[in-house]
Scaffold this active site. Structure first.
Site, mmCIF file in Angstrom:
data_model
loop_
_atom_site.group_PDB
_atom_site.id
_atom_site.type_symbol
_atom_site.label_atom_id
_atom_site.label_comp_id
_atom_site.label_asym_id
_atom_site.label_seq_id
_atom_site.Cartn_x
_atom_site.Cartn_y
_atom_site.Cartn_z
ATOM 1 N N THR A 1 0.817 -1.202 0.000
ATOM 2 C CA THR A 1 0.000 0.000 0.000
ATOM 3 C C THR A 1 0.855 1.257 0.000
ATOM 4 O OG1 THR A 1 -1.863 1.110 1.094
ATOM 5 C CG2 THR A 1 -0.237 0.077 2.518
ATOM 6 N N HIS B 1 6.992 3.557 -6.041
ATOM 7 C CA HIS B 1 6.412 4.875 -5.775
ATOM 8 C C HIS B 1 7.482 5.915 -6.092
ATOM 9 C CE1 HIS B 1 4.131 7.570 -2.666
ATOM 10 N NE2 HIS B 1 4.723 8.307 -3.585
ATOM 11 N N CYS C 1 2.788 11.939 -7.379
ATOM 12 C CA CYS C 1 3.674 10.785 -7.585
ATOM 13 C C CYS C 1 2.926 9.692 -8.338
ATOM 14 C CB CYS C 1 4.131 10.231 -6.243
ATOM 15 S SG CYS C 1 5.130 11.373 -5.281
#
Length: 191
Positions: free
Chosen positions: A38, A61, A44
């Site tokens: 998660t 990420h 981003c």
């Protein structure tokens, strides 16, 4: 769904789910069918890539597409998609994924306002091009529009839960009530 603070696992229908949270500049790969990766995104981007036949997948990420041309000095390469996208793919291949079976989803790229340098759109465009250049199929990408999102990804099954974050309401201008005031009448001034 219950959350156990001590073990950082969720009890989902009597099944233990292993929860991993990643932040900017990080990535995670897993072949655990009970794993959930998660993150929370704004402008981003997170790329969720998996090999469904091998039962392995991962998420990254990144903050910016690439290091600016001509930049010198020390820099944090983990901020850039050009580094993290390749790193995620390499880690998947090292753990047994087949590059011809990889499939991807792209999330993020929020654009909170119009700007000349729209980083959210640039991040999404970079991720799509990076994957296309390597022949990796991209499934429906969920964009978040003007607000960010919370993303949960089950890397083995490919299941995603994409929860947009609410934008704060625009402040209302203060309501000003004016009273009617009678004009001031003064007697003429003698000269």
């Amino acid at each position: 769904m219950k959350y156990d603070v001590r073990s950082r696992v969720w009890d989902l229908d009597g099944r233990t789910v292993h929860y991993t949270s990643i932040a900017q500049g990080e990535h995670s790969v897993s072949d655990d069918p009970d794993a959930v990766i998660t993150t929370v995104l704004g402008s981003c981007v997170a790329a969720c890539i998996r090999d469904p036949a091998a039962g392995i997948g991962g998420m990254n990420h990144f903050v910016l597409p690439e290091q600016p041309q001509g930049a010198t000095g020390p820099y944090d390469k983990t901020r850039y998609g050009s580094y993290l996208m390749q790193r995620l793919i390499d880690d998947l291949l090292e753990r047994g994924a087949n590059p011809r079976r990889l499939e991807a989803q792209i999330f993020g790229g929020a654009s909170p306002g119009s700007s000349y340098y729209n980083i959210g759109e640039r991040n999404v465009a970079f991720a799509r091009k990076f994957l296309a250049d390597r022949g990796i199929a991209t499934r429906d990408a969920s964009r978040v529009g003007q607000s960010g999102c919370k993303l949960e990804y089950w890397p083995v099954s490919g299941k995603t839960v994409h929860s947009p974050l609410a934008m704060p309401p625009k402040p209302k201008p203060p309501l000003i009530k004016l009273r009617r005031i009678m004009p001031l009448v003064l007697p003429p001034v003698a000269a």
